[in-house]
Design a protein around this motif. Structure first.
Motif, PDB file in Angstrom:
ATOM      1  N   ARG A  76      26.998  11.328  79.230  1.00 50.48           N
ATOM      2  CA  ARG A  76      27.813  10.369  79.893  1.00 50.48           C
ATOM      3  C   ARG A  76      26.735   9.165  80.558  1.00 50.48           C
ATOM      4  O   ARG A  76      25.523   9.753  80.673  1.00 50.48           O
ATOM      5  CB  ARG A  76      28.732  10.936  80.933  1.00 50.48           C
ATOM      6  CG  ARG A  76      28.008  11.450  82.157  1.00 50.48           C
ATOM      7  CD  ARG A  76      28.032  10.489  83.359  1.00 50.48           C
ATOM      8  NE  ARG A  76      27.145  11.085  84.566  1.00 50.48           N
ATOM      9  CZ  ARG A  76      26.101  10.944  84.805  1.00 50.48           C
ATOM     10  NH1 ARG A  76      25.200  10.356  83.878  1.00 50.48           N
ATOM     11  NH2 ARG A  76      25.667  11.557  85.896  1.00 50.48           N
ATOM     12  N   LEU A  77      27.036   8.036  80.755  1.00 49.25           N
ATOM     13  CA  LEU A  77      26.402   7.005  81.395  1.00 49.25           C
ATOM     14  C   LEU A  77      26.938   6.972  83.028  1.00 49.25           C
ATOM     15  O   LEU A  77      28.169   6.827  83.030  1.00 49.25           O
ATOM     16  CB  LEU A  77      26.290   5.927  80.799  1.00 49.25           C
ATOM     17  CG  LEU A  77      25.634   5.654  79.442  1.00 49.25           C
ATOM     18  CD1 LEU A  77      25.830   4.258  78.795  1.00 49.25           C
ATOM     19  CD2 LEU A  77      24.111   5.797  79.744  1.00 49.25           C
ATOM     20  N   TYR A 270      32.143   7.830  70.780  1.00 45.79           N
ATOM     21  CA  TYR A 270      32.227   7.224  72.006  1.00 45.79           C
ATOM     22  C   TYR A 270      33.492   7.244  72.532  1.00 45.79           C
ATOM     23  O   TYR A 270      34.487   6.862  71.819  1.00 45.79           O
ATOM     24  CB  TYR A 270      31.271   6.015  72.329  1.00 45.79           C
ATOM     25  CG  TYR A 270      30.119   6.060  72.136  1.00 45.79           C
ATOM     26  CD1 TYR A 270      29.107   6.644  73.121  1.00 45.79           C
ATOM     27  CD2 TYR A 270      29.357   5.715  70.838  1.00 45.79           C
ATOM     28  CE1 TYR A 270      27.495   6.809  72.784  1.00 45.79           C
ATOM     29  CE2 TYR A 270      28.087   5.783  70.609  1.00 45.79           C
ATOM     30  CZ  TYR A 270      27.117   6.131  71.668  1.00 45.79           C
ATOM     31  OH  TYR A 270      25.923   6.342  71.424  1.00 45.79           O
ATOM     32  N   PHE A 271      33.692   7.598  73.824  1.00 46.16           N
ATOM     33  CA  PHE A 271      34.994   7.528  74.486  1.00 46.16           C
ATOM     34  C   PHE A 271      35.007   7.008  75.907  1.00 46.16           C
ATOM     35  O   PHE A 271      34.366   7.410  76.424  1.00 46.16           O
ATOM     36  CB  PHE A 271      35.619   9.004  74.479  1.00 46.16           C
ATOM     37  CG  PHE A 271      35.701   9.747  73.306  1.00 46.16           C
ATOM     38  CD1 PHE A 271      37.089   9.915  72.537  1.00 46.16           C
ATOM     39  CD2 PHE A 271      34.759  10.571  72.786  1.00 46.16           C
ATOM     40  CE1 PHE A 271      36.900  10.219  71.128  1.00 46.16           C
ATOM     41  CE2 PHE A 271      34.561  11.200  71.535  1.00 46.16           C
ATOM     42  CZ  PHE A 271      35.809  11.103  70.779  1.00 46.16           C
ATOM     43  N   LEU A 272      36.087   6.080  76.184  1.00 46.62           N
ATOM     44  CA  LEU A 272      36.223   5.776  77.441  1.00 46.62           C
ATOM     45  C   LEU A 272      37.272   6.421  78.024  1.00 46.62           C
ATOM     46  O   LEU A 272      38.523   6.299  77.389  1.00 46.62           O
ATOM     47  CB  LEU A 272      36.361   4.094  77.135  1.00 46.62           C
ATOM     48  CG  LEU A 272      36.423   3.295  78.743  1.00 46.62           C
ATOM     49  CD1 LEU A 272      34.612   3.225  78.882  1.00 46.62           C
ATOM     50  CD2 LEU A 272      36.851   1.896  78.529  1.00 46.62           C
ATOM     51  N   TYR A 299      33.332  -0.935  78.864  1.00 47.01           N
ATOM     52  CA  TYR A 299      33.287  -0.065  79.940  1.00 47.01           C
ATOM     53  C   TYR A 299      32.982  -1.142  81.251  1.00 47.01           C
ATOM     54  O   TYR A 299      33.542  -0.752  82.248  1.00 47.01           O
ATOM     55  CB  TYR A 299      31.725   0.776  79.799  1.00 47.01           C
ATOM     56  CG  TYR A 299      31.511   1.691  80.671  1.00 47.01           C
ATOM     57  CD1 TYR A 299      32.489   2.271  81.797  1.00 47.01           C
ATOM     58  CD2 TYR A 299      30.295   2.211  80.669  1.00 47.01           C
ATOM     59  CE1 TYR A 299      32.256   3.171  82.830  1.00 47.01           C
ATOM     60  CE2 TYR A 299      29.952   3.485  81.601  1.00 47.01           C
ATOM     61  CZ  TYR A 299      30.994   3.793  82.519  1.00 47.01           C
ATOM     62  OH  TYR A 299      30.649   4.647  83.615  1.00 47.01           O
ATOM     63  N   GLU A 300      31.973  -2.212  81.059  1.00 42.97           N
ATOM     64  CA  GLU A 300      31.732  -3.121  82.361  1.00 42.97           C
ATOM     65  C   GLU A 300      33.093  -3.605  82.680  1.00 42.97           C
ATOM     66  O   GLU A 300      33.566  -3.872  83.911  1.00 42.97           O
ATOM     67  CB  GLU A 300      30.870  -3.854  82.025  1.00 42.97           C
ATOM     68  CG  GLU A 300      29.490  -3.435  81.600  1.00 42.97           C
ATOM     69  CD  GLU A 300      28.378  -4.315  81.107  1.00 42.97           C
ATOM     70  OE1 GLU A 300      28.939  -5.583  81.279  1.00 42.97           O
ATOM     71  OE2 GLU A 300      27.083  -3.759  80.203  1.00 42.97           O
ATOM     72  N   LEU A 316      32.225   6.192  80.534  1.00 42.35           N
ATOM     73  CA  LEU A 316      31.957   6.229  78.798  1.00 42.35           C
ATOM     74  C   LEU A 316      31.157   7.527  78.504  1.00 42.35           C
ATOM     75  O   LEU A 316      30.135   7.879  79.167  1.00 42.35           O
ATOM     76  CB  LEU A 316      31.156   5.288  78.551  1.00 42.35           C
ATOM     77  CG  LEU A 316      30.693   4.976  77.316  1.00 42.35           C
ATOM     78  CD1 LEU A 316      31.975   4.789  76.299  1.00 42.35           C
ATOM     79  CD2 LEU A 316      30.041   3.634  76.934  1.00 42.35           C
ATOM     80  N   VAL A 317      31.757   8.465  77.668  1.00 41.59           N
ATOM     81  CA  VAL A 317      31.139   9.405  77.382  1.00 41.59           C
ATOM     82  C   VAL A 317      30.861   9.519  75.770  1.00 41.59           C
ATOM     83  O   VAL A 317      31.485   8.907  75.173  1.00 41.59           O
ATOM     84  CB  VAL A 317      31.789  10.729  77.874  1.00 41.59           C
ATOM     85  CG1 VAL A 317      32.147  10.582  79.406  1.00 41.59           C
ATOM     86  CG2 VAL A 317      33.280  10.960  77.007  1.00 41.59           C
TER      87      VAL A 317
END
Length: 370
Positions: A76-77, A270-272, A299-300, A316-317
């Motif tokens: 993740r971020l 990727y998943f939000l 994401y932003e 976001l992962v």
């Protein structure tokens, strides 16, 4: 695929971090121009970690599944609000040196498997530099948190674009992950930063006791300033759990999510994840591996949209399969089943913990300096 490039120097990144530490979290369309620029710098700095993060995650997955085929690995971020909050808590911290902007995690069945995976990293011949490691299993945090943290400085001989970026790896057992999930879930429900040891003193004490209870089950040292005798510990834990109605609080929110991961396309990487306690809703949006730039931008946008909504979070992962989402991120689904199950076991009158050394342990070992 095209990976996101660094657009700013580390000096610019650090200046942006100092600015945001003063102004706090603001959306892209709010605040003075220099504040909006600082947020743009943060977002680019975060997104640029995606390439080294993906590289580290692939190595972690391979090693973890060599030890335990069913190991759950995710990445993740860090959320922008969480990043800025951390900069405000630690005024001397530089954004360019923050160690958990990007992180990956492996969840295994037991502390024994965790230590095997830790050893596998030490034996590996990867060129990335290990710059910090902390054993929060042998020396638990006062909050009750347990796990192993490894921080690497990324290095590649073939492409030096991302050299020097820091990636954090977390290794946890299932019970350690269940505890962390419960803390984050309770914090979201109560709109308190319990995970950062901030908030209601009784809830913080409850989770410290719960950390020790799970540590005893895993034959590990207890949390500082908590009873080491299992009977005394259980009585304190159960008493506080009843006073706070912990099970009722967690269980109430657990049941409102209607989430079917199998409905997402299988090609998603990727998943939000967007959680909204105010509307008791959960949204998941999937992206292909080639859609990282669009995912980062979305994401932003979502971070800005939910700014100021109590308990709302978006992250976001990345996962290797849609089906692993629930196991890796139960906190976003308010899924605290395993933690509640363990708490229920603690309420039973006869708890069998045969020959556990903590029956005779009066204090945990002195923690070495990091």
């Amino acid at each position: 695929m095209d990976w996101i490039q660094l657009l700013y120097t580390r000096g610019e990144v650090d200046r942006a971090g100092k600015k945001l530490a003063v102004t706090g979290w603001v959306g892209n369309g709010r605040g003075e121009p220099d504040t909006r620029h600082a947020l743009a710098v943060l977002n680019n700095w975060r997104a640029a970690h995606s390439f080294p993060l993906n590289t580290m995650q692939m190595g972690l997955r391979q090693r973890a599944r060599n030890i335990e085929p069913e190991a759950i690995v995710s990445q993740r971020l860090k959320r922008a609000p969480a990043t800025i909050a951390k900069l405000r808590r630690f005024p001397e911290m530089k954004l360019s040196r923050m160690q958990d902007i990007a992180g990956c995690r492996a969840i295994l069945g037991s502390p024994v498997a965790v230590r095997e995976l830790w050893s596998a990293h030490h034996r590996s011949k990867m060129k990335h530099q290990l710059i910090r490691e902390v054993d929060y299993i042998q020396w638990p945090k006062a909050s009750g948190y347990r796990g192993v943290h490894l921080v690497y400085r990324y290095r590649s001989d073939r492409n030096d674009t991302y050299n020097g970026l820091r990636i954090e790896i977390q290794l946890r057992s299932k019970l350690q992950h269940a505890w962390a999930t419960a803390v984050e879930t309770a914090g979201a429900i109560k709109d308190q930063a319990l995970k950062s040891s901030e908030g209601n003193a009784d809830w913080l004490r409850f989770f410290a006791l719960a950390g020790s209870w799970l540590a005893i089950k895993e034959r590990s040292p207890v949390v500082p300033e908590t009873p080491s005798d299992p009977v005394e510990l259980r009585d304190s834990l159960v008493g506080l759990a009843n006073d706070l109605n912990v099970v009722g609080t967690l269980d109430d929110y657990r049941t409102f999510i209607s989430y079917a991961p199998e409905r997402l396309p299988s090609y998603c990487h990727y998943f939000l994840l967007e959680r909204r306690p105010d509307t008791r809703s959960m949204a998941v949006r999937g992206f292909r591996k080639s859609e990282l730039t669009g995912a980062a931008r979305f994401y932003e946008e979502r971070e800005e949209e939910i700014r100021g909504i109590d308990g709302a979070e978006v992250v976001l992962v990345a996962m290797d399969s849609v089906a692993s989402l629930r196991a890796a991120y139960p906190n976003y689904l308010f899924d605290t089943d395993l933690f509640i199950e363990e708490l229920d076991l603690a309420t039973r009158r006869q708890v069998h913990l045969p020959g556990h050394p903590l029956h005779r342990l009066s204090r945990i070992p002195r923690r070495p300096r990091a």
